[in-house]
Design a protein around this motif. Sequence first.
Motif, mmCIF file in Angstrom:
data_model
loop_
_atom_site.group_PDB
_atom_site.id
_atom_site.type_symbol
_atom_site.label_atom_id
_atom_site.label_comp_id
_atom_site.label_asym_id
_atom_site.label_seq_id
_atom_site.Cartn_x
_atom_site.Cartn_y
_atom_site.Cartn_z
ATOM 1 N N VAL A 57 -4.670 -2.617 13.178
ATOM 2 C CA VAL A 57 -4.201 -1.919 12.058
ATOM 3 C C VAL A 57 -3.474 -2.982 11.084
ATOM 4 N N PHE A 58 -4.166 -3.145 9.956
ATOM 5 C CA PHE A 58 -3.485 -4.149 9.091
ATOM 6 C C PHE A 58 -2.504 -3.325 8.123
ATOM 7 N N PRO A 59 -1.409 -3.818 7.582
ATOM 8 C CA PRO A 59 -0.661 -3.253 6.732
ATOM 9 C C PRO A 59 -1.068 -2.769 5.464
ATOM 10 N N LYS A 60 -0.515 -1.882 4.885
ATOM 11 C CA LYS A 60 -1.090 -1.515 3.394
ATOM 12 C C LYS A 60 -0.951 -2.693 2.587
ATOM 13 N N ALA A 61 -1.871 -2.943 1.617
ATOM 14 C CA ALA A 61 -1.767 -4.215 0.765
ATOM 15 C C ALA A 61 -1.107 -3.773 -0.293
ATOM 16 N N THR A 62 -0.480 -4.739 -0.901
ATOM 17 C CA THR A 62 0.283 -4.651 -2.359
ATOM 18 C C THR A 62 -0.830 -5.111 -3.474
ATOM 19 N N ASP A 63 -0.577 -4.332 -4.592
ATOM 20 C CA ASP A 63 -1.334 -4.846 -5.717
ATOM 21 C C ASP A 63 -0.621 -5.840 -6.369
ATOM 22 N N LEU A 64 -1.225 -7.121 -6.623
ATOM 23 C CA LEU A 64 -0.923 -8.357 -7.310
ATOM 24 C C LEU A 64 -1.304 -8.502 -8.546
ATOM 25 N N LYS A 65 -0.777 -8.102 -9.854
ATOM 26 C CA LYS A 65 -1.624 -8.497 -11.011
ATOM 27 C C LYS A 65 -1.586 -10.088 -11.318
ATOM 28 N N GLN A 66 -2.828 -10.747 -11.454
ATOM 29 C CA GLN A 66 -2.621 -12.123 -11.752
ATOM 30 C C GLN A 66 -3.317 -12.260 -13.044
ATOM 31 N N VAL A 67 -2.602 -13.184 -13.892
ATOM 32 C CA VAL A 67 -3.157 -13.308 -15.076
ATOM 33 C C VAL A 67 -4.743 -14.002 -15.072
ATOM 34 N N GLY A 68 -5.437 -13.270 -15.970
ATOM 35 C CA GLY A 68 -7.143 -13.592 -16.206
ATOM 36 C C GLY A 68 -7.827 -12.706 -15.215
ATOM 37 N N LEU A 69 -7.425 -12.149 -14.539
ATOM 38 C CA LEU A 69 -8.152 -11.075 -13.628
ATOM 39 C C LEU A 69 -8.119 -9.610 -14.137
ATOM 40 N N ALA A 70 -9.298 -8.927 -14.077
ATOM 41 C CA ALA A 70 -9.337 -7.775 -14.668
ATOM 42 C C ALA A 70 -8.463 -6.617 -13.843
ATOM 43 N N GLN A 71 -8.862 -6.823 -12.496
ATOM 44 C CA GLN A 71 -8.214 -5.841 -11.530
ATOM 45 C C GLN A 71 -7.048 -6.555 -10.536
ATOM 46 N N PRO A 72 -5.990 -6.069 -10.213
ATOM 47 C CA PRO A 72 -4.953 -6.496 -9.359
ATOM 48 C C PRO A 72 -5.704 -7.211 -7.892
ATOM 49 N N LEU A 73 -4.945 -8.494 -7.448
ATOM 50 C CA LEU A 73 -5.513 -8.648 -6.215
ATOM 51 C C LEU A 73 -4.772 -7.697 -5.002
ATOM 52 N N THR A 74 -5.500 -7.563 -3.870
ATOM 53 C CA THR A 74 -4.887 -6.632 -2.925
ATOM 54 C C THR A 74 -4.307 -7.778 -1.961
ATOM 55 N N VAL A 75 -3.146 -8.023 -1.682
ATOM 56 C CA VAL A 75 -2.536 -8.888 -0.811
ATOM 57 C C VAL A 75 -1.416 -8.539 0.132
ATOM 58 N N PHE A 76 -1.151 -9.412 0.994
ATOM 59 C CA PHE A 76 -0.183 -9.254 1.817
ATOM 60 C C PHE A 76 1.242 -10.273 1.722
ATOM 61 N N GLU A 77 2.321 -9.740 1.199
ATOM 62 C CA GLU A 77 3.531 -10.430 0.879
ATOM 63 C C GLU A 77 3.747 -11.545 1.920
ATOM 64 N N HIS A 78 4.541 -12.268 1.902
ATOM 65 C CA HIS A 78 5.179 -13.339 2.820
ATOM 66 C C HIS A 78 5.568 -12.950 4.170
ATOM 67 N N GLU A 79 5.870 -11.780 4.454
ATOM 68 C CA GLU A 79 6.143 -11.213 5.725
ATOM 69 C C GLU A 79 5.428 -9.915 5.890
ATOM 70 N N PHE A 80 4.583 -10.079 7.057
ATOM 71 C CA PHE A 80 4.053 -8.545 7.302
ATOM 72 C C PHE A 80 3.727 -8.537 8.686
ATOM 73 N N ALA A 81 3.404 -7.470 9.138
ATOM 74 C CA ALA A 81 2.768 -7.250 10.627
ATOM 75 C C ALA A 81 1.415 -6.537 10.762
ATOM 76 N N ILE A 82 0.748 -6.901 11.769
ATOM 77 C CA ILE A 82 -0.536 -6.545 12.109
ATOM 78 C C ILE A 82 -0.437 -5.968 13.339
ATOM 79 N N GLY A 83 -0.575 -4.627 13.449
ATOM 80 C CA GLY A 83 -0.621 -3.832 14.814
ATOM 81 C C GLY A 83 -1.901 -3.961 15.584
ATOM 82 N N VAL A 84 -1.940 -3.844 16.962
ATOM 83 C CA VAL A 84 -2.868 -4.068 17.897
ATOM 84 C C VAL A 84 -2.651 -2.972 18.975
#
Length: 154
Positions: free
Chosen positions: A87-114
């Motif tokens: 189970v991956f965490p819920k991704a965060t939308d990150l708006k990036q200059v030059g891209l039409a839609q936001p990126l789906t990212v994990f910030e610098h600290e996150f947990a993956i459940g197994v």
Amino acid sequence: MHRVLAAALALVLAAPSIAGAQLRGVPADLTPIVESAGRPGATVRAALLVKLPERFHVQSNAPRDPAFVPTVLTIDAPAGISATEIVFPKATDLKQVGLAQPLTVFEHEFAIGVQFAIASGVASGAIDVPAELRYQACDDRLCYPPAKASVRWT
């Protein structure tokens, strides 16, 4: 003229460290956690805590654009052990200059459940379950080469 020379010298001195980071990728600090010791026939919940340097993020496990490198956890469970859920965490939308839609990212600290299932015929005792995290760290300006980091739960 002196400002131009000073700027050029600073760029020459900084270039090796920038290039080195681009060639090496960004290291992730991985911490495996197990809820409790399991026994034959039981399931065990575990997690992988991932920590990147402060200004970095990684693409989620399901980026919107297939050209981006997803974060992937590959588990090489020994006989009698199986990973029944990741189970991956819920991704965060990150708006990036030059891209039409936001990126789906994990910030610098996150947990993956197994969740692991232990077969009823497995002998009691400590068992190592190795895994590998593949990711590509990015900051607000560029993405570094994809990297792999090994980890093991016991």
